[in-house]
Scaffold this active site. Structure first.
Site, PDB file in Angstrom:
ATOM      1  N   CYS A 138      14.361  10.485   5.388  1.00  0.00           N
ATOM      2  CA  CYS A 138      14.284  10.248   6.829  1.00  0.00           C
ATOM      3  C   CYS A 138      15.634  10.437   7.498  1.00  0.00           C
ATOM      4  O   CYS A 138      15.706  10.803   8.678  1.00  0.00           O
ATOM      5  CB  CYS A 138      13.743   8.848   7.104  1.00  0.00           C
ATOM      6  N   LYS A 196       0.858  -1.184   0.000  1.00  0.00           N
ATOM      7  CA  LYS A 196       0.000   0.000   0.000  1.00  0.00           C
ATOM      8  C   LYS A 196       0.897   1.239   0.000  1.00  0.00           C
ATOM      9  O   LYS A 196       1.507   1.583   1.010  1.00  0.00           O
ATOM     10  CB  LYS A 196      -0.921  -0.004   1.219  1.00  0.00           C
ATOM     11  N   GLY A 201       7.042   5.857   7.763  1.00  0.00           N
ATOM     12  CA  GLY A 201       6.277   7.090   7.720  1.00  0.00           C
ATOM     13  C   GLY A 201       6.491   7.912   8.968  1.00  0.00           C
ATOM     14  O   GLY A 201       7.516   7.783   9.661  1.00  0.00           O
ATOM     15  N   GLU A 222      10.996  17.590  13.205  1.00  0.00           N
ATOM     16  CA  GLU A 222      11.394  17.134  11.879  1.00  0.00           C
ATOM     17  C   GLU A 222      10.925  18.142  10.830  1.00  0.00           C
ATOM     18  O   GLU A 222       9.750  18.443  10.723  1.00  0.00           O
ATOM     19  CB  GLU A 222      10.791  15.761  11.591  1.00  0.00           C
ATOM     20  N   GLU A 257       9.773   2.229  10.675  1.00  0.00           N
ATOM     21  CA  GLU A 257      10.829   3.234  10.507  1.00  0.00           C
ATOM     22  C   GLU A 257      10.141   4.583  10.426  1.00  0.00           C
ATOM     23  O   GLU A 257       9.378   4.855   9.500  1.00  0.00           O
ATOM     24  CB  GLU A 257      11.660   2.986   9.239  1.00  0.00           C
ATOM     25  N   LEU A 258      10.433   5.449  11.421  1.00  0.00           N
ATOM     26  CA  LEU A 258       9.652   6.665  11.595  1.00  0.00           C
ATOM     27  C   LEU A 258      10.516   7.913  11.381  1.00  0.00           C
ATOM     28  O   LEU A 258      11.474   7.883  10.623  1.00  0.00           O
ATOM     29  CB  LEU A 258       9.003   6.639  12.982  1.00  0.00           C
TER      30      LEU A 258
END
Length: 508
Positions: free
Chosen positions: A273, A168, A217, A365, A239-240
């Site tokens: 990221c 997705k 995300g 961020e 993984e952020l």
């Protein structure tokens, strides 16, 4: 994962953020469609698993050929939905092909049965085997910043493990994922890679129908994904966000440091990221470094056939502007850039000086083409400020002494550190990539771990010698059998008088 409000549209229209032109559209898949595709993938998965690593390798390498043969087309699709420059976009198809090749050629080794040694002589009569069985259906949810490379990192190891995969992509940039899935079908591969497109409801339905979730995300969305997975008791990896620091020491090659930090902060317009998002420079070289960095950033050109491209969304461009405006209002100085260009979603590459640690551009961020710089007294202050963050994805250290760089790396609270380089670990599938603190849970890649994470471990014990009709600890119980068994266990593991069951003086 929290569902979004009901929507009336049936399709998502994708526009090039650099030009505003329509690039394509994808359907919005509802929960029933997601469930049906998951069911179809599950039906095909057992045959895919039964092929074994060698059988799957054939299809994965054929897919790699397709990716490389269609690299120019994939680059155009990437540019059309992201506004990336050709320079940045062209890396994704080739890097994806390299990743596919790695997992295809190492799967057999990494998935081979393990045979742990017995921890005690009592267990040497047993043969121990660890087996890696794939999760039947892996769900992969990818972000908008690397719409081909992100599926390219997470889908191949899951397929190589023998799992079926339901992908997705972000609703912002779904077209590259459509091509990715089309390529798998076009080579005639078994139907174990499926695609669904849509908004949050589609992602929530995916989580409801898979056995493992790999999500990349924002930290906020990652929390919701974790809750949804926990409710179903299925494993996940996240993984952020990141706020990656760079430390520039007085003994560094300042020319290389300025070049590396400019690239590490501006690649893909800073929408990475692991972008360099904050820089700490030792006082003796601060002025010289800042001058060099500003000159490098000032020379970066923007546009389709230039160094770097546009922001992926207007919202992201506006967030960058807010961070810069807040910093300047609080006393920071813009050395170059600092504003949207007025064309599409482009934001001028920016260097900020006279920044302090409390500013949003240093704490939150940004995910944009800004590089704020702080002067520090020494490496200890740099390390303290670098660690003063809720994030812990990666960092860079710039020094003339690589051993000093590695020593400092071990003091940084992040999942990866590049010494005298930027982003290098991302392209190395033998290294683990994962965040500490609010930057994530779990890891991608990391050699054997990168494929075994998509597996269920199974332990098998079997006798090495002919078995008896009963064992010492089996029923019926008796004092003689119990004493013999416990005595043997003591003799093989305890030390001193405790081997004989004799209590030391003073013990009760």
């Amino acid at each position: 994962m929290t569902a979004t409000q009901p929507r009336t549209e049936t399709d998502i229209t994708v526009r090039n953020p650099a030009t505003g032109q329509v690039s394509g559209s994808v359907p919005i898949h509802d929960a029933d469609t997601v469930a049906k595709r998951a069911e179809e993938l599950r039906a095909a998965q057992p045959e895919w698993e039964a092929m074994g690593p060698r059988g799957r390798k054939r299809w994965l390498l054929e897919f790699q050929n397709w990716l490389l043969d269609n690299a120019d087309h994939l680059t155009e699709v990437l540019m059309s939905e992201t506004g990336k420059s050709r320079n940045d976009a062209s890396l994704e198809p080739v890097a994806t092909g390299d990743n596919v090749n790695f997992w295809a050629t190492h799967a057999e080794e990494y998935l081979s049965d393990g045979h742990p040694k017995a921890h005690s002589p009592l267990y040497r009569v047993k043969r121990f085997t660890t087996v890696y069985r794939p999760q039947p259906l892996v769900g992969v949810i990818t972000p908008w910043n690397f719409p081909l490379a992100m599926p390219g990192m997470d889908v191949p190891p899951a397929l190589a493990a023998g799992a079926a995969v339901l992908l997705k992509p972000s609703e912002v940039t779904p077209l590259s994922a459509v091509e990715f899935a089309r390529g798998w079908t076009e080579i005639g591969a078994p139907p174990v890679l499926g695609l669904v497109t849509g908004y949050g409801d589609t992602g929530a339905a995916l989580i409801d129908n898979v056995d493992y979730v790999q999500f990349t995300g924002s930290t906020a969305t990652g929390r919701r994904v974790a809750v949804a997975c926990a409710q179903r008791l299925i494993p996940y990896s996240l993984e952020l966000g990141g706020k990656d620091p760079a430390i520039v020491l007085a003994d560094a090659d300042l020319e290389r440091a300025a070049n590396g930090i400019a690239w590490g902060g501006l690649f893909n317009s800073g929408q990475v990221c692991v972008s360099v998002e904050r820089v700490y420079v030792e006082a003796p070289v601060y002025d010289e470094f800042v001058d060099k960095l500003a000159a490098k950033v000032r020379a970066v050109s923007q546009g389709a056939d230039h160094d770097t491209g546009a922001m992926a969304t207007e919202a992201q461009r506006d967030l960058v502007a807010r961070h810069v405006d807040a910093a300047t209002a609080a006393g920071a100085k813009v050395l170059t850039g600092g504003k949207p260009t007025g064309v599409g979603t482009f934001f001028a590459p920016t260097v900020l000086a006279d920044v302090d640690q409390t500013m949003a551009c240093m704490t939150d961020e940004t995910f944009g083409p800004t590089i704020p710089v702080i002067k520090v007294a020494d490496e200890n202050e740099a390390i303290r400020l670098a660690n003063d963050s809720t994030y812990g994805l990666s960092a860079t250290v710039w020094t003339g002494d690589p051993h000093r760089g590695e020593r400092i790396a071990r003091r940084l609270e992040v999942g990866a550190v590049n010494v005298n380089d930027a982003l290098a670990n991302v392209f190395c599938p033998t290294l683990p990539m994962g965040g500490w603190k609010e930057s994530g849970v779990g890891y991608r890649a990391g050699g054997p771990h990168g494929i075994r994470k998509y597996c269920r471990q199974q332990a098998i014990t079997a006798p090495r010698i002919p078995t008896q009709k009963s064992e010492l600890l089996w029923y019926p119980a008796s004092k003689r059998k119990r004493q013999f068994a416990l005595g043997a266990m003591r003799a093989m593991s305890a030390r001193g008088w405790r081997r004989l069951g004799i209590k030391p003086r003073g013990a009760r």
